[in-house]
Scaffold this motif. Structure first.
Motif, PDB file in Angstrom:
ATOM      1  N   GLN A 162       0.848  -1.183   0.000  1.00 45.11           N
ATOM      2  CA  GLN A 162       0.000   0.000   0.000  1.00 45.11           C
ATOM      3  C   GLN A 162       0.881   1.230   0.000  1.00 45.11           C
ATOM      4  O   GLN A 162       1.732   1.401   0.867  1.00 45.11           O
ATOM      5  N   LEU A 163       0.681   2.086  -0.997  1.00 45.76           N
ATOM      6  CA  LEU A 163       1.467   3.308  -1.044  1.00 45.76           C
ATOM      7  C   LEU A 163       0.960   4.279   0.012  1.00 45.76           C
ATOM      8  O   LEU A 163      -0.243   4.485   0.178  1.00 45.76           O
ATOM      9  N   MET A 164       1.907   4.855   0.734  1.00 45.39           N
ATOM     10  CA  MET A 164       1.609   5.839   1.770  1.00 45.39           C
ATOM     11  C   MET A 164       2.353   7.130   1.448  1.00 45.39           C
ATOM     12  O   MET A 164       3.447   7.102   0.877  1.00 45.39           O
ATOM     13  N   ALA A 165       1.769   8.250   1.808  1.00 43.26           N
ATOM     14  CA  ALA A 165       2.434   9.538   1.591  1.00 43.26           C
ATOM     15  C   ALA A 165       2.093  10.497   2.716  1.00 43.26           C
ATOM     16  O   ALA A 165       0.987  10.484   3.260  1.00 43.26           O
ATOM     17  N   GLY A 166       3.063  11.320   3.055  1.00 45.40           N
ATOM     18  CA  GLY A 166       2.861  12.365   4.049  1.00 45.40           C
ATOM     19  C   GLY A 166       3.608  13.613   3.619  1.00 45.40           C
ATOM     20  O   GLY A 166       4.639  13.524   2.950  1.00 45.40           O
TER      21      GLY A 166
ATOM     22  N   ASP B 141      -0.289   8.622   5.200  1.00 48.55           N
ATOM     23  CA  ASP B 141      -1.640   8.109   5.011  1.00 48.55           C
ATOM     24  C   ASP B 141      -1.675   7.255   3.763  1.00 48.55           C
ATOM     25  O   ASP B 141      -0.908   7.501   2.817  1.00 48.55           O
ATOM     26  N   PRO B 142      -2.548   6.247   3.710  1.00 47.64           N
ATOM     27  CA  PRO B 142      -2.718   5.504   2.460  1.00 47.64           C
ATOM     28  C   PRO B 142      -3.157   6.456   1.351  1.00 47.64           C
ATOM     29  O   PRO B 142      -4.014   7.320   1.575  1.00 47.64           O
ATOM     30  N   VAL B 143      -2.570   6.300   0.187  1.00 48.15           N
ATOM     31  CA  VAL B 143      -2.899   7.200  -0.919  1.00 48.15           C
ATOM     32  C   VAL B 143      -3.078   6.439  -2.215  1.00 48.15           C
ATOM     33  O   VAL B 143      -2.549   5.343  -2.401  1.00 48.15           O
TER      34      VAL B 143
ATOM     35  N   GLN C 267      -0.042  13.600  -8.316  1.00 46.85           N
ATOM     36  CA  GLN C 267      -0.817  13.929  -7.124  1.00 46.85           C
ATOM     37  C   GLN C 267      -1.072  12.692  -6.271  1.00 46.85           C
ATOM     38  O   GLN C 267      -1.357  11.607  -6.786  1.00 46.85           O
ATOM     39  N   PHE C 268      -0.965  12.884  -4.959  1.00 44.98           N
ATOM     40  CA  PHE C 268      -1.259  11.836  -3.983  1.00 44.98           C
ATOM     41  C   PHE C 268      -2.552  12.196  -3.259  1.00 44.98           C
ATOM     42  O   PHE C 268      -2.645  13.262  -2.632  1.00 44.98           O
TER      43      PHE C 268
ATOM     44  N   SER D 140     -10.075   9.645   1.342  1.00 45.67           N
ATOM     45  CA  SER D 140     -11.241  10.515   1.212  1.00 45.67           C
ATOM     46  C   SER D 140     -11.213  11.317  -0.087  1.00 45.67           C
ATOM     47  O   SER D 140     -12.096  12.140  -0.337  1.00 45.67           O
ATOM     48  N   GLY D 141     -10.170  11.084  -0.890  1.00 47.30           N
ATOM     49  CA  GLY D 141     -10.050  11.791  -2.152  1.00 47.30           C
ATOM     50  C   GLY D 141      -9.474  13.186  -2.032  1.00 47.30           C
ATOM     51  O   GLY D 141      -9.514  13.964  -2.976  1.00 47.30           O
TER      52      GLY D 141
END
Length: 414
Positions: free
Chosen positions: A25-29, A159-161, A191-192, A196-197
Motif C-alpha cells: 500500500q502506497l503511503m504519503a505524508g 496516510d494511504p494514498v 498527485q497523492f 477521502s479523495g
C-alpha cells in the motif's frame, strides 16, 4: 471427497487472503515550513551587496515522504537560488537521524531548489565583495535544521494514498529560451490523494527561472512560485511542491515591468493550468518504489570556482573536480531524474528519452547547484549563441555537461 473439496477451497481462500495482505500500500505524508531570512541578509541573484529590507511573501521548505511498507523516499523543494552539495548532505544526514517510524536512508532524500532570485545567498557569491561570502552561517544552520524537521514531520504524517498524473505543456506566451530555440515546455503533475479523495501533496514539474522580481525588489519572495502555491491552496488543500526543470542556456520569463502584479499574473496562470490538468488525471496503479544514484567527480576547468573555494567565499572543496551526485527514482510508473545545476533543455529531452514510462520528471538544481551545466557548443571559439560569454563564465567548464550526461545514462535503467 466433500471434505477434500472443502479443504481445497479453504486453502485457496487462505492463499488469496495472504496475497491481499502482502499487497503493498502506497503511503504519503507532507509538511512545510517557512525559511525566511532576516532583514539585512544578502540577496542571491544579479548584483552583489544587495540586502533584504523586508518580507513580501514567505519562502518555504516543502517535503513529501513516500513509503510502500518496504521502501521509502523523500522529495524536498526549497525556495532558494540553489543549495550546494555539502549542505544537501547536511540536511540528509540530520533528517535521517530524526526519522524512526520508517526506514528512510539519507541518500533517498532528494533535495531540490527552485532558483528563486529573491531569496537569501546560500552559495556565497553575492556578498559585499568578490572576496567576501554572502552566506549567513547562523541562517544556514537554522534552515538546514528546519528542512530536516519538515522531512521528519512528513514521515510521521503518512496516510494511504492513490496516485494519479497528467502531462501537458505551458508557458508559450511568456517563457522563452533566450539563448537557443530549444525549450522543454512540459507541465507534468503527480498527485497523492488520501482515502477521502483529498490532496495530500501534488508535484508540479515545469522549467522557468523564477526571476520576475530579479534585481528590482529587495524584499523576500518566492516570485511567481509563491503565487502559484497560494493560488493552488485556495481550491486544493494539502501541500504543493514546485519542481524546477531544465532552465539552463537560458530559460527566462518575460519580465515586462517586473512588478509584483506581473508575478501574481504569471503564478496565477500556472496555477490555473495545473488545476485544469487536475481535471484530466490518469490513475497509477503500481506502488513500486525504485532508486539508483551515482556520486561522482565533476570536472571543473573554470578557475573561478576553485579560487572562490580557496578564499572561503564558497564553502566547498573545489579543485580540478568537485564531488556531486545524480539520482534516478520511480514511484509506480512515474520516473524522476535529477540534474545537479542549470542544465539546457537538450539535456532534459535526452533524459526523458531514456525513461520508458509516464510520467517523466526532470528535476534541475537538485542535490547540487553547480552553476550552468552547458552543451560543449557554448564554449566553442567564435560561438554566436546569445549570452554564451556570461553563461560559460558561470559554468564549471566544457567537460561538465558531457560528464553529467554520462552519469544520467548510467543511473537510468535500460
Amino acid at each position: 471427497m466433500k471434505n477434500v473439496f472443502a479443504l481445497f477451497v479453504t486453502l485457496l481462500l487462505c492463499i488469496n487472503c495472504s496475497t491481499v495482505t502482502k499487497k503493498k500500500q502506497l503511503m504519503a505524508g507532507a509538511s512545510s515550513s517557512n525559511i525566511n531570512p532576516n532583514v539585512g541578509m544578502f540577496i542571491a541573484g544579479d548584483k552583489k551587496n544587495r540586502k533584504f529590507t523586508g518580507v513580501h511573501d514567505s519562502i518555504y521548505a516543502k517535503a513529501v515522504v513516500i513509503n510502500n511498507g518496504e521502501s521509502s523516499l523523500a522529495i524536498v523543494t526549497l525556495d532558494c537560488i540553489g543549495l550546494l552539495y555539502p549542505d544537501v548532505q547536511k540536511i540528509r544526514k540530520r533528517a535521517a537521524s530524526l526519522i524512526s517510524t520508517i526506514n528512510l536512508p539519507a541518500e533517498r532524500i532528494i533535495i531540490s531548489s527552485n532558483h528563486v532570485h529573491t531569496g537569501p545567498d546560500v552559495v556565497g557569491i553575492w556578498g559585499a565583495s568578490q572576496i567576501e561570502s554572502g552566506v549567513d552561517d547562523e541562517y544556514m544552520e537554522k534552515m538546514i535544521e528546519t528542512t530536516a524537521q519538515v522531512i521528519a514531520k512528513a514521515s510521521k504524517n503518512l496516510d494511504p494514498v492513490s496516485t494519479r498524473y497528467s502531462a501537458g505543456t505551458f508557458g508559450e506566451k511568456w517563457v522563452h529560451n533566450i539563448s537557443e530555440p530549444e525549450i522543454d515546455r512540459s507541465l507534468t503533475v503527480l498527485q497523492f490523494l488520501n482515502d477521502s479523495g483529498k490532496n495530500v501533496a501534488s508535484l508540479t514539474n515545469f522549467a522557468c527561472h523564477p526571476t520576475i522580481y530579479d534585481a528590482v525588489h529587495n524584499e523576500v519572495s518566492a516570485d511567481f512560485v509563491g503565487v502559484f502555491y497560494n493560488e493552488m491552496a485556495k481550491e486544493v488543500k494539502g501541500e504543493h511542491l514546485f519542481l524546477q526543470g531544465a532552465i539552463g542556456g537560458w530559460v527566462q520569463p518575460d519580465k515586462e515591468n517586473q512588478s509584483f502584479e506581473i508575478g501574481v499574473k504569471r503564478g496565477t496562470e500556472l496555477a490555473n493550468a495545473v488545476k485544469e490538468q487536475l481535471k484530466q488525471m490518469k490513475p497509477m496503479e503500481s506502488s513500486k518504489i525504485q532508486f539508483a544514484n551515482s556520486v561522482f567527480e565533476l570536472p571543473v576547468s573554470n578557475p573561478g570556482w576553485s579560487q572562490l573555494s580557496k578564499l572561503g567565499v564558497i564553502k566547498r572543496e573545489i579543485g580540478e573536480t568537485t564531488t556531486t551526485e545524480v539520482a534516478w527514482f520511480s514511484i509506480g510508473s512515474a520516473q524522476f531524474i535529477t540534474h545537479p545545476g542549470e542544465t539546457p533543455p537538450a539535456y532534459s529531452f535526452y533524459s526523458k528519452e531514456l525513461m520508458n514510462s509516464e510520467p517523466k520528471f526532470v528535476m534541475g538544481l537538485t542535490l547540487d547547484a553547480m552553476g550552468y551545466i552547458l552543451k560543449p557548443s557554448y564554449f566553442e571559439e567564435g560561438t554566436t549563441i546569445p549570452h554564451a560569454e556570461y553563461l560559460t563564465r558561470m559554468s564549471a567548464g566544457a567537460e561538465a555537461g558531457p560528464t553529467v550526461l554520462e552519469q544520467i545514462d548510467k543511473v537510468i535503467p535500460k
